[in-house]
Design an enzyme around this catalytic site. Structure first.
Site, short mmCIF file in Angstrom:
data_model
loop_
_atom_site.label_atom_id
_atom_site.label_comp_id
_atom_site.label_asym_id
_atom_site.label_seq_id
_atom_site.Cartn_x
_atom_site.Cartn_y
_atom_site.Cartn_z
N CYS A 85 40.97 -37.81 67.66
CA CYS A 85 40.33 -38.10 66.42
C CYS A 85 39.09 -37.43 67.21
O CYS A 85 38.63 -38.07 67.90
CB CYS A 85 40.62 -39.42 66.28
SG CYS A 85 38.82 -39.72 64.77
N HIS A 158 47.34 -31.55 68.40
CA HIS A 158 46.79 -30.55 67.27
C HIS A 158 45.81 -29.06 68.01
O HIS A 158 44.73 -29.16 68.68
CB HIS A 158 45.13 -31.86 67.19
CG HIS A 158 44.78 -31.28 65.74
ND1 HIS A 158 44.48 -31.96 65.09
CD2 HIS A 158 44.24 -30.07 64.72
CE1 HIS A 158 43.16 -32.09 63.90
NE2 HIS A 158 43.88 -30.49 64.06
N ARG A 190 46.99 -32.30 55.87
CA ARG A 190 46.42 -32.57 55.08
C ARG A 190 47.55 -31.40 53.30
O ARG A 190 46.66 -31.91 52.69
CB ARG A 190 44.79 -32.28 54.93
CG ARG A 190 43.81 -32.91 55.53
CD ARG A 190 42.30 -32.64 55.71
NE ARG A 190 41.49 -34.16 56.77
CZ ARG A 190 41.70 -34.74 57.48
NH1 ARG A 190 42.20 -34.29 58.42
NH2 ARG A 190 40.84 -35.62 57.43
#
Length: 336
Positions: A85, A158, A190
């Site tokens: 994050c 990611h 998403r």
């Protein structure tokens, strides 16, 4: 995704796909430790959500260990540490998230502590790099160090680097990257929230080789309405409101006829309705029956190869990523 992959969204996702692995929002270890008398609020989930992974955030070994021990009682299928994050609240002031990639030694110790306090597999979610530390060799060194110090064998990467200086989380999502060697599996974030029917509806058959549920969106909404209105009656003053319950539904008709009208009616209806049943009764006439009653089928997403055979993309080179010390079953995550 914090404030997105909550219990309500995960319930909808499981109604669409029986086999996709679901991930919780990131829960900070200190929250679990300091709220141990109210753990259900943060950790409870319906049994139907299995397989499900709890993602923890934190940078204190003692709290990570205590949080994992408390969470272990909830029977998650895996515990995941967030090392990806880029939010300033997390990577900056909180000193965890993507910033942890600067300290693979600590991550290895953290994963060892987490594994020692649970009886399920553990995993790391990270980036391909952070700031100027973004070479393939540095990524391999990070993985190798964590593996050498813990039983971690599952890395979810990611496919973007994180830029911690000067970019917001939203701007970080615009940083492009390529998958240099391929992927064994793919995590979708998403895109699965913004278009759940198309992104999740084919997972069971195309990824897991299992029969696709032939449910229609009408049937899924009926099941979700029963779930939503039942929990509104369980929790008294702290119960979720209709707006919170309806939030995951608002993209269920992405790009379909009537979608624009459905969203306008939803916005108006949410201002006064008191139950999920009444919300659906007042809004679903915006969607044609042909859309509501159509089962999941072979649509454009399959024809365009959105669910390619991920196993065929895994290169032999990954078998020596850590000098033969581990197998990495899910090396790359795609962010959409």
């Amino acid at each position: 995704m914090m404030d997105w992959t909550d219990n309500h969204y995960r319930t909808l996702a499981r109604l669409i796909s029986k086999h996709a692995w679901l991930y919780t929002e990131m829960v900070v270890a200190e929250t679990i430790v300091h709220q141990k008398d109210n753990l259900d609020r943060f950790l409870a989930f319906p049994a139907e959500q299995h397989p499900i992974v709890l993602q923890i955030g934190g940078s204190n070994l003692d709290n990570l260990a205590k949080a994992t021990e408390l969470a272990n009682a909830y029977s998650y299928d895996e515990i995941n540490l967030n090392c990806g994050c880029p939010s300033g609240k997390v990577a900056g002031h909180g000193c965890f998230g993507a910033r942890l990639m600067f300290d693979p030694e600590f991550v290895g110790d953290a994963m060892s502590a987490i594994a020692a306090n649970c009886n399920v597999p553990v995993s790391v979610k990270c980036r391909i790099g952070v700031d100027d530390r973004d070479s393939y060799e540095e990524l391999c060194e990070f993985v190798d160090k964590v593996v050498s110090k813990s039983p971690t064998r599952h890395f979810i990467i990611h496919a973007r680097k994180a830029l911690l200086s000067g970019l917001s989380p939203a701007e970080n999502r615009n940083v492009t990257a390529s998958i240099r060697q391929g992927a064994h599996r793919v995590m979708v974030g998403r895109a699965a929230y913004n278009n759940p029917w198309n992104m999740l509806g084919h997972v069971d058959s195309e990824v897991y080789g299992m029969p696709t549920r032939r449910s229609s969106r009408r049937q899924i909404l009926e099941s979700y309405q029963v779930y939503g209105d039942s929990i509104m009656g369980q929790y008294g003053p702290s119960r979720p409101n209709v707006r919170q319950l309806a939030k995951p539904l608002l993209n269920l008709f992405h790009s379909e006829p009537g979608n624009g009208l459905w969203k306008r009616k939803a916005d108006s209806t949410l201002r006064h309705c008191k139950t999920l049943e009444s919300f659906l009764e007042e809004t679903l006439d915006a969607i044609p029956n042909s859309v509501l009653d159509a089962p999941i089928g072979k649509e454009a997403y399959i024809e365009e190869g959105h669910f390619a055979d991920m196993d065929s993309l895994l290169p032999p080179r990954y078998s020596s990523l850590t000098n033969g010390s581990c197998e990495i079953p899910a090396l790359v995550t795609a962010s959409t």
